[in-house]
Write a protein that holds these residues in place. Structure first.
Motif, short mmCIF file in Angstrom:
data_model
loop_
_atom_site.label_atom_id
_atom_site.label_comp_id
_atom_site.label_asym_id
_atom_site.label_seq_id
_atom_site.Cartn_x
_atom_site.Cartn_y
_atom_site.Cartn_z
N ALA A 96 1.27 -1.45 -0.48
CA ALA A 96 -0.05 -0.12 0.26
C ALA A 96 0.72 1.10 -0.28
CB ALA A 96 -0.51 -0.19 1.63
N GLU A 97 1.74 1.47 1.24
CA GLU A 97 2.63 2.50 0.66
C GLU A 97 3.84 3.11 -0.60
OE1 GLU A 97 7.10 3.55 3.39
OE2 GLU A 97 6.27 2.41 3.43
N ALA A 98 4.09 1.51 -1.54
CA ALA A 98 5.35 1.31 -2.84
C ALA A 98 3.68 1.80 -3.89
CB ALA A 98 5.32 0.09 -3.04
N LYS A 99 2.35 1.37 -3.63
CA LYS A 99 1.93 1.97 -4.47
C LYS A 99 0.81 3.41 -4.08
CE LYS A 99 -1.73 -0.97 -5.90
NZ LYS A 99 -2.37 -1.85 -6.36
N ALA A 100 0.87 4.06 -2.94
CA ALA A 100 1.00 5.89 -2.21
C ALA A 100 2.19 6.32 -3.42
CB ALA A 100 0.48 5.41 -1.18
#
Length: 337
Positions: A96-100
């Motif tokens: 999720a952090e990577a996508k954000a």
């Protein structure tokens, strides 16, 4: 036979040589960021590199960090100036952090049927292996390992442990989610109870496992599949994974294409190669994890008798992104790092 400590602390001075060779032969270079135990001399990196270069008319250059937990931090620091084309080694806890971050693009790869314990629908990241986190021990030194997380916590004179830092290590982050899944609001209390038996907190998995093999602690946070290495490479069966009755956290490792890549076609080709048999066959006895797709010849014999948990945890990436900072702050306060 080299010990796993030297195996996993083996250097990752692979990228510079590959880039130089590419410049000399005129081939394009695909730069893949990963973690050092995968890219090192005794990991699956050499086999993967050889297999991909045989079909891509390119040079694959590994650039490795100590642990997967530092991959995303490096990429975010570099931003659009990064030389990475692909990042191989993030996991569901970081997705999720990577996508954000906006640094990745959809992979657009039709992977076919994946062999995972969970259904996979993400369009940005694609799995390449998976496993369960577990505490590994030497059965000749620890005759009665804890059979539950509660037993591990409640034994004041119980086994000493080595763990990894959740700020830099994906196993460390996996342990953080494990405690949260079982204990919720009581997690700080659990960490306080465990603190006297935590010998050290390492930055990454390689250092932790090496210290365990040197006899620095009774147990180390690793994977249920770690004993397969000793079975295959050393013909040694004394290393075991303690299976806890509450269940174990699942890790799915993934790869993604970097938005700023100057080799998007090669990056796409690599992701397609990643879910093929040539790549996947290098995983079990190279990365010592389960492959993301069933192998045509099945798993190697070293995996046949491995213990498996009856229950799995997989914290939703969005929940971890929202709560990670508060969980880490609570952990830091409890163990006073």
């Amino acid at each position: 036979m080299p010990r796993i400590k030297s195996v996993l602390l083996a250097g990752v001075f692979l990228a510079l040589g590959a880039v130089t060779a590419a410049a000399q032969d005129g081939k394009p270079t695909l730069t893949v960021y990963t973690y050092e135990s995968l890219a090192g001399e005794y990991g699956p990196g050499a086999k993967i590199k050889e297999g991909f270069e045989a079909v891509c008319s390119c040079t694959l250059a590994w650039v490795a960090t100590e642990d997967a937990g530092t991959l995303l931090a490096r990429l975010k620091l570099e931003g659009d100036t990064s030389s990475a084309d692909v990042v191989l080694g993030l996991d569901t806890n970081l997705m999720a952090e990577a996508k954000a971050s906006g640094l990745f693009v959809p992979h657009n790869v039709e992977a076919g049927a994946l062999d995972l314990p969970v259904e996979w629908k993400d369009d940005t990241f694609l799995p390449f292996d998976w496993g369960w986190f577990a505490f590994v021990y030497d059965s000749t030194k620890l005759a009665n390992p804890p059979g539950s997380f509660a037993e591990l916590v409640e034994q004041k004179d119980g086994p000493t442990i080595i763990i990894e830092d959740p700020r830099t290590s994906t196993p460390g982050l996996g342990l953080l989610t494990w405690v949260q899944e079982i204990y919720g609001d009581r997690s700080a209390e659990i960490w306080t109870a465990l603190k006297p038996r935590i010998v050290t907190v390492t930055k990454g998995w390689s250092e932790a496992y090496g210290l365990f093999l040197d006899g620095e602690a009774d147990m180390v946070l690793s994977y249920t599949t770690s004993p397969a290495y000793h079975i295959s490479a050393e013909k040694e069966t004394k290393y075991k994974a303690a299976i806890f009755s509450e269940g174990h956290p699942l890790q799915v490792e993934v790869a993604g294409i970097v938005k700023s890549s100057d080799q998007p076609a090669l990056a796409h080709q690599f992701i397609e190669f990643m879910v093929g048999d040539a790549f996947q066959s290098a995983i079990p006895e190279g990365n010592w994890m389960y492959p993301a797709k069933a192998l045509s010849n099945g798993l190697p014999a070293s995996f046949a008798g491995l213990d498996k948990p009856a229950k799995s945890f997989l914290t939703a990436p969005e929940k971890l992104q929202a709560d990670r900072r508060s969980w880490i702050d609570s952990w830091l306060a409890a163990i006073s790092l």
